[in-house]
Scaffold this active site. Structure first.
Site, PDB file in Angstrom:
ATOM      1  N   LEU A  33       0.810  -1.213   0.000  1.00  0.00           N
ATOM      2  CA  LEU A  33       0.000   0.000   0.000  1.00  0.00           C
ATOM      3  C   LEU A  33       0.851   1.274   0.000  1.00  0.00           C
ATOM      4  CD1 LEU A  33      -2.792  -0.949   2.582  1.00  0.00           C
ATOM      5  CD2 LEU A  33      -2.716  -1.374   0.109  1.00  0.00           C
ATOM      6  N   HIS A  37      -3.490   4.306  -2.284  1.00  0.00           N
ATOM      7  CA  HIS A  37      -4.470   3.398  -1.695  1.00  0.00           C
ATOM      8  C   HIS A  37      -5.171   4.058  -0.505  1.00  0.00           C
ATOM      9  CE1 HIS A  37      -1.642   0.243  -3.415  1.00  0.00           C
ATOM     10  NE2 HIS A  37      -2.791  -0.100  -3.947  1.00  0.00           N
ATOM     11  N   SER A 188       2.461   0.517  -6.629  1.00  0.00           N
ATOM     12  CA  SER A 188       3.183  -0.441  -5.790  1.00  0.00           C
ATOM     13  C   SER A 188       4.470  -0.883  -6.475  1.00  0.00           C
ATOM     14  CB  SER A 188       2.311  -1.664  -5.525  1.00  0.00           C
ATOM     15  OG  SER A 188       1.112  -1.253  -4.922  1.00  0.00           O
TER      16      SER A 188
END
Ligand code: PAF
Length: 300
Positions: A33, A37, A188
């Site tokens: 994350l 996010h 990510s």
């Protein structure tokens, strides 16, 4: 934050919440994350009584097994961030539960053109795997609202279709792209960039900004006196030119291997023939740098 690991348990929880008349906001993720996010979680918290986040690194959506192997796993850190963002429930299902019959039993929904263009063309099978897991997650969580990031623009469009085709009641909420200070879209996969590639990766957003600037000029160039037919032929050519120039610009950096730079109708993802100032447009890019595949987009 409550941690739930089985479908049965989340189903039970959902039944209780619905009985209490509570709205559920849901952000599905594959972990690793970042602040992007967390904006989904925050927005969900604003708009719902209960916020659920799922972390599941979905094997069936990795068309490249090396990408799956290298996908960052940072569960401890993820949980800390979710707690700090006041996420209510973390759903952590297992592969065995999400794919009880193995990966082979894909019952594919037909997303037609959306599944075959851009990401669909360069990552065959990716959207089938993604849609398959999102459907399973939606059935488990039954959210009022589903929060997805604009960075995965085509993914969100497919999920909208999925919700329609399955006649689900969930409403998809598309959240703006969160960018690093220099403009690089948060992802990510960014942690896998070496220092040099990370510094260079910013060229992607620069190219998108360039496209936005030029397209903005095109719509005002012609003025009201340009005839419709003249406008359409000139613009069709210009769109292709803008795409090509942007592709060449990004490709001129030896670090990049560019897959596509495309200007599309933002509602359908179809090619556009005319810049009429009314059709919503989106520019989308996919490019490899330092062994990492990055995507980004910008509404024009
Ligand atoms: O965007 C992602 O992280 C994934 O594609 C999703 C939606 C969680 C499905 O695995």
């Amino acid at each position: 934050m409550q941690i739930i690991k089985t479908i049965k348990e989340i189903n039970n929880q959902v039944v209780v919440l619905k009985k209490e008349g509570k709205n559920i906001g849901f952000a599905p993720t594959m972990g690793a994350l970042h602040a992007g996010h967390i904006t989904l979680i925050r927005q969900s918290r604003k708009e719902n009584d209960v916020t659920v986040c799922s972390i599941f690194v979905n094997p069936t959506q990795f068309n490249d097994p090396k990408d799956f192997d290298k996908y960052p796993i940072t569960l401890e850190k993820d949980m800390q961030q979710l707690v700090a963002a006041k996420c209510d429930i973390l759903f952590l299902p297992s592969v065995a539960e999400m794919y009880p019959k193995g990966y082979g039993n894909k019952e594919k929904l037909d997303f037609g053109f959306l599944n075959n263009t851009l990401e669909g063309e360069f990552r065959p099978g990716h959207f089938d795997g993604m849609a398959q897991i999102v459907e399973k997650l939606l059935l488990a969580v039954e959210p009022t609202r589903l929060y997805m990031g604009q960075k995965d623009y085509q993914q969100a469009m497919i999920c909208t279709e999925l919700i329609k085709k399955r006649k689900m009641k969930t409403k998809l909420v598309l959240c703006p792209i969160k960018r690093e200070k220099d403009g690089l879209a948060m992802s990510s996969r960014n942690v896998r960039l070496d220092k040099r590639s990370r510094a260079k990766a910013v060229e992607i957003v620069k190219v998108l900004r360039g496209v936005k600037r030029v397209v903005g000029q095109q719509t005002t160039d012609h003025g009201p006196r340009a005839t419709a037919s003249r406008r359409s032929t000139v613009d069709g050519q210009r769109i292709a030119d803008i795409e090509q120039k942007a592709f060449k610009k990004l490709s001129s950096f030896p670090e990049f291997k560019v897959e596509y730079v495309a200007i599309r109708n933002a509602k359908t993802l179809r090619s556009v023939k005319v810049i009429d100032g009314k059709t919503p447009l989106v520019a989308l890019v996919a490019a490899w740098i330092g062994g990492v595949r990055l995507i980004d987009n910008m509404l024009l």
